[in-house]
Design an enzyme around this catalytic site. Structure first.
Site: not given
Length: 284
Positions: A231, A265
């Site tokens: 991210k 995740r």
């Protein structure tokens, strides 16, 4: 905040009548059935490709496969309910047939999508909006009685990064989740996982303050899932690209595990499994 107001500490999930152990951290592999997910290598364009990637994830040690048909990257285009279902149902049915051992999570905020994918063979619902984007989601989960991942997000994927503001990012999110959990408990939803929502309606500073205090989510006595994988909070700090953010992802996963995360995740399962093994060895 009195801990007695919340669930007892959860170390397992009931997945279609089978008890799944969460006393040791687990890894969830990301399978995006979308043309516009932020990390292009995670996009899956066919059933065969989905089967191949799922097989790889399982062989590398993933416990869950999280399938998304609606991109939740900042500024993502809206996708109709019918289009989301058209992307998801064939994949779920194919995985169920070819790899019945796979535990399938569905990344959706829509109650109808949740119900139809569970009917098609999925096992878990992963809701980025914690019921805020579909008022029928909580009652649907209560009816289905499947594990429910509940994430914090300020705003929607279309506007969440425009100007996120908090009085105190940790306390605001704890308060938000506490109110949601109270509703869930009243509905007798038993298997709940919380996700602080890194990157969802948060600045880089918010994300790192949240990570630094992540151990405080233990107040809920519920499993915590984290999703940092590749991210902006990584590659913007390191001044590199999404494709170059694996090492940074591993660093943040390590910190999260040390602060109590139970599920990672990720796009890169092998590296996350190695991370779990090393942190477990450190704590042995």
């Amino acid at each position: 905040m009195a801990e007695k107001n919340f669930f007892e500490a959860k170390q397992s999930l009931n997945i279609k009548g089978k008890i799944f152990d969460l006393s040791r951290p687990k890894v969830m592999g990301i399978l995006n059935i979308t043309p516009d997910s932020f990390y292009s290598n995670s996009r899956t364009n066919s059933i065969n490709e989905a089967l191949k990637k799922t097989e790889q994830f399982l062989n590398e040690g993933a416990s869950f496969i999280d399938i998304g048909g609606y991109s939740s990257r900042p500024g993502a285009n809206d996708v109709s309910e019918n289009e989301e279902l058209a992307r998801l149902i064939p994949i779920v049915e194919a995985l169920n047939k070819q790899m019945p051992e796979a535990i399938i999570s569905i990344d959706t905020f829509r109650a109808k999508v949740a119900e139809e994918t569970i009917s098609a063979g999925a096992h878990i619902i992963n809701d980025i909006s914690a019921g805020s984007m579909d008022e029928k989601m909580f009652e649907t989960i209560a009816k289905l009685q499947v594990p429910y991942i509940m994430m914090h997000m300020q705003g929607t994927p279309q506007n969440m990064q425009q100007n996120p503001i908090y009085k105190n990012v940790l306390l605001d999110i704890i308060d938000y989740l506490a109110k949601k959990i109270a509703v869930i408990k009243a509905l007798k939803i038993h298997d709940v996982i919380i996700d602080p929502g890194f990157g969802f309606g948060k600045t880089i500073d918010h994300n790192y303050k949240l990570l630094n205090q992540m151990q405080d989510f233990k107040v809920f006595k519920l499993p915590v899932l984290v999703g940092f994988s590749r991210k902006g909070m990584i590659h913007k700090v390191l001044e590199n690209s999404t494709a170059e953010a694996l090492n940074g992802t591993t660093v943040l996963n390590t910190i999260a595990l040390q602060k109590g995360a139970k599920i990672l995740r990720v796009h890169d399962v092998k590296e996350a499994i190695e991370c779990v093994k090393l942190v477990e060895r450190l704590n042995a």
